[in-house]
Design a protein around this motif. Structure first.
Motif, PDB file in Angstrom:
ATOM      1  N   PHE A 124     -12.067   1.780 -17.276  1.00 23.86           N
ATOM      2  CA  PHE A 124     -11.750   3.122 -16.789  1.00 23.86           C
ATOM      3  C   PHE A 124     -11.445   3.068 -15.300  1.00 23.86           C
ATOM      4  O   PHE A 124     -12.000   2.255 -14.569  1.00 23.86           O
ATOM      5  N   PRO A 125     -10.546   3.949 -14.851  1.00 25.78           N
ATOM      6  CA  PRO A 125     -10.237   3.993 -13.413  1.00 25.78           C
ATOM      7  C   PRO A 125     -11.340   4.724 -12.663  1.00 25.78           C
ATOM      8  O   PRO A 125     -11.888   5.710 -13.152  1.00 25.78           O
ATOM      9  N   PHE A 126     -11.691   4.237 -11.476  1.00 25.95           N
ATOM     10  CA  PHE A 126     -12.663   4.955 -10.666  1.00 25.95           C
ATOM     11  C   PHE A 126     -12.134   5.259  -9.273  1.00 25.95           C
ATOM     12  O   PHE A 126     -12.794   5.947  -8.506  1.00 25.95           O
ATOM     13  N   SER A 127     -10.923   4.790  -8.950  1.00 26.69           N
ATOM     14  CA  SER A 127     -10.325   5.103  -7.660  1.00 26.69           C
ATOM     15  C   SER A 127      -8.806   5.135  -7.799  1.00 26.69           C
ATOM     16  O   SER A 127      -8.220   4.229  -8.385  1.00 26.69           O
ATOM     17  N   THR A 128      -8.202   6.197  -7.288  1.00 27.44           N
ATOM     18  CA  THR A 128      -6.747   6.320  -7.282  1.00 27.44           C
ATOM     19  C   THR A 128      -6.327   6.769  -5.892  1.00 27.44           C
ATOM     20  O   THR A 128      -6.833   7.771  -5.387  1.00 27.44           O
ATOM     21  N   LYS A 129      -5.404   6.018  -5.281  1.00 28.93           N
ATOM     22  CA  LYS A 129      -4.908   6.347  -3.940  1.00 28.93           C
ATOM     23  C   LYS A 129      -3.392   6.288  -3.941  1.00 28.93           C
ATOM     24  O   LYS A 129      -2.789   5.490  -4.658  1.00 28.93           O
ATOM     25  N   TYR A 130      -2.792   7.145  -3.117  1.00 29.79           N
ATOM     26  CA  TYR A 130      -1.340   7.207  -2.985  1.00 29.79           C
ATOM     27  C   TYR A 130      -0.958   6.873  -1.548  1.00 29.79           C
ATOM     28  O   TYR A 130      -1.672   7.223  -0.616  1.00 29.79           O
ATOM     29  N   ALA A 131       0.200   6.191  -1.383  1.00 24.40           N
ATOM     30  CA  ALA A 131       0.658   5.820  -0.049  1.00 24.40           C
ATOM     31  C   ALA A 131       2.171   5.693  -0.045  1.00 24.40           C
ATOM     32  O   ALA A 131       2.792   5.447  -1.085  1.00 24.40           O
ATOM     33  N   THR A 132       2.758   5.873   1.137  1.00 25.86           N
ATOM     34  CA  THR A 132       4.173   5.564   1.348  1.00 25.86           C
ATOM     35  C   THR A 132       4.238   4.402   2.319  1.00 25.86           C
ATOM     36  O   THR A 132       3.428   4.297   3.239  1.00 25.86           O
ATOM     37  N   GLN A 133       5.216   3.513   2.103  1.00 28.08           N
ATOM     38  CA  GLN A 133       5.382   2.357   2.978  1.00 28.08           C
ATOM     39  C   GLN A 133       6.840   2.245   3.374  1.00 28.08           C
ATOM     40  O   GLN A 133       7.732   2.274   2.538  1.00 28.08           O
ATOM     41  N   CYS A 134       7.066   2.103   4.680  1.00 29.39           N
ATOM     42  CA  CYS A 134       8.411   1.961   5.241  1.00 29.39           C
ATOM     43  C   CYS A 134       8.926   0.556   4.917  1.00 29.39           C
ATOM     44  O   CYS A 134       8.230  -0.434   5.140  1.00 29.39           O
ATOM     45  N   THR A 135      10.143   0.472   4.406  1.00 29.13           N
ATOM     46  CA  THR A 135      10.721  -0.836   4.099  1.00 29.13           C
ATOM     47  C   THR A 135      11.321  -1.485   5.342  1.00 29.13           C
ATOM     48  O   THR A 135      11.660  -2.660   5.309  1.00 29.13           O
ATOM     49  N   PHE A 136      11.433  -0.740   6.443  1.00 28.09           N
ATOM     50  CA  PHE A 136      11.999  -1.294   7.681  1.00 28.09           C
ATOM     51  C   PHE A 136      10.931  -1.989   8.512  1.00 28.09           C
ATOM     52  O   PHE A 136      11.080  -3.139   8.891  1.00 28.09           O
ATOM     53  N   CYS A 137       9.827  -1.296   8.787  1.00 25.96           N
ATOM     54  CA  CYS A 137       8.782  -1.868   9.657  1.00 25.96           C
ATOM     55  C   CYS A 137       7.514  -2.253   8.900  1.00 25.96           C
ATOM     56  O   CYS A 137       6.665  -2.944   9.433  1.00 25.96           O
ATOM     57  N   GLY A 138       7.357  -1.775   7.653  1.00 30.77           N
ATOM     58  CA  GLY A 138       6.162  -2.098   6.874  1.00 30.77           C
ATOM     59  C   GLY A 138       5.000  -1.162   7.111  1.00 30.77           C
ATOM     60  O   GLY A 138       3.924  -1.373   6.551  1.00 30.77           O
ATOM     61  N   GLY A 139       5.183  -0.132   7.946  1.00 34.42           N
ATOM     62  CA  GLY A 139       4.112   0.823   8.209  1.00 34.42           C
ATOM     63  C   GLY A 139       3.739   1.586   6.951  1.00 34.42           C
ATOM     64  O   GLY A 139       4.594   2.020   6.202  1.00 34.42           O
ATOM     65  N   GLU A 140       2.443   1.753   6.725  1.00 38.93           N
ATOM     66  CA  GLU A 140       1.955   2.420   5.525  1.00 38.93           C
ATOM     67  C   GLU A 140       1.119   3.626   5.908  1.00 38.93           C
ATOM     68  O   GLU A 140       0.378   3.600   6.886  1.00 38.93           O
ATOM     69  N   ARG A 141       1.239   4.700   5.106  1.00 36.27           N
ATOM     70  CA  ARG A 141       0.502   5.932   5.371  1.00 36.27           C
ATOM     71  C   ARG A 141      -0.099   6.435   4.066  1.00 36.27           C
ATOM     72  O   ARG A 141       0.607   6.596   3.070  1.00 36.27           O
ATOM     73  N   GLN A 142      -1.409   6.659   4.057  1.00 40.40           N
ATOM     74  CA  GLN A 142      -2.082   7.230   2.893  1.00 40.40           C
ATOM     75  C   GLN A 142      -1.738   8.714   2.817  1.00 40.40           C
ATOM     76  O   GLN A 142      -1.704   9.405   3.835  1.00 40.40           O
ATOM     77  N   ILE A 143      -1.469   9.203   1.603  1.00 40.42           N
ATOM     78  CA  ILE A 143      -1.141  10.610   1.421  1.00 40.42           C
ATOM     79  C   ILE A 143      -1.991  11.180   0.288  1.00 40.42           C
ATOM     80  O   ILE A 143      -2.432  10.440  -0.592  1.00 40.42           O
ATOM     81  N   PRO A 144      -2.216  12.510   0.300  1.00 36.57           N
ATOM     82  CA  PRO A 144      -2.981  13.119  -0.789  1.00 36.57           C
ATOM     83  C   PRO A 144      -2.151  13.181  -2.083  1.00 36.57           C
ATOM     84  O   PRO A 144      -0.932  13.060  -2.072  1.00 36.57           O
ATOM     85  N   LYS A 145      -2.838  13.372  -3.201  1.00 36.25           N
ATOM     86  CA  LYS A 145      -2.198  13.398  -4.517  1.00 36.25           C
ATOM     87  C   LYS A 145      -1.138  14.489  -4.608  1.00 36.25           C
ATOM     88  O   LYS A 145      -0.066  14.273  -5.175  1.00 36.25           O
TER      89      LYS A 145
END
Length: 106
Positions: free
Chosen positions: A46-67
């Motif tokens: 069973f899943p116990f953690s779900t997280k969403y993120a966007t990642q820039c393909t140019f610089c690799g910067g990642e940002r967590q975002i809400p569902k």
């Protein structure tokens, strides 16, 4: 002996063009969903953690975002209710493009 642990799964939901908050470039961003599941004898249960993120393909910067924001961005990438991407040209019913719609016919 009971063997248990966790395993992470990474799902790519969409690719969007946005302005990066890290580098400031308009670039493609991947919308990702990371699900961590509890495993027993190497079987994911069973899943116990779900997280969403966007990642820039140019610089690799990642940002967590809400569902909610992830669902909104995913719907934007899929397009409207009729399945067309936003900004796609709309055609009138019964319209036939020149050449009868066949790109190989002139």
């Amino acid at each position: 002996m009971i063997i248990f642990g966790t395993r992470g799964y990474l799902h790519q939901l969409a690719i969007l063009t946005m302005v990066c908050g890290w580098c400031g470039n308009p670039a493609a961003h991947t919308l990702r969903k990371r699900v961590t599941k509890f495993t027993l004898f190497f079987i994911p249960l069973f899943p116990f953690s779900t997280k969403y993120a966007t990642q820039c393909t140019f610089c690799g910067g990642e940002r967590q975002i809400p569902k909610e924001e992830a669902e909104q961005l995913s719907a934007q990438a899929r397009g409207g209710q009729d399945g067309r991407p936003y900004g796609a040209p709309q055609q009138q019913p019964g319209y036939t493009p020149p050449g009868g719609g066949n790109p190989y016919r002139s």
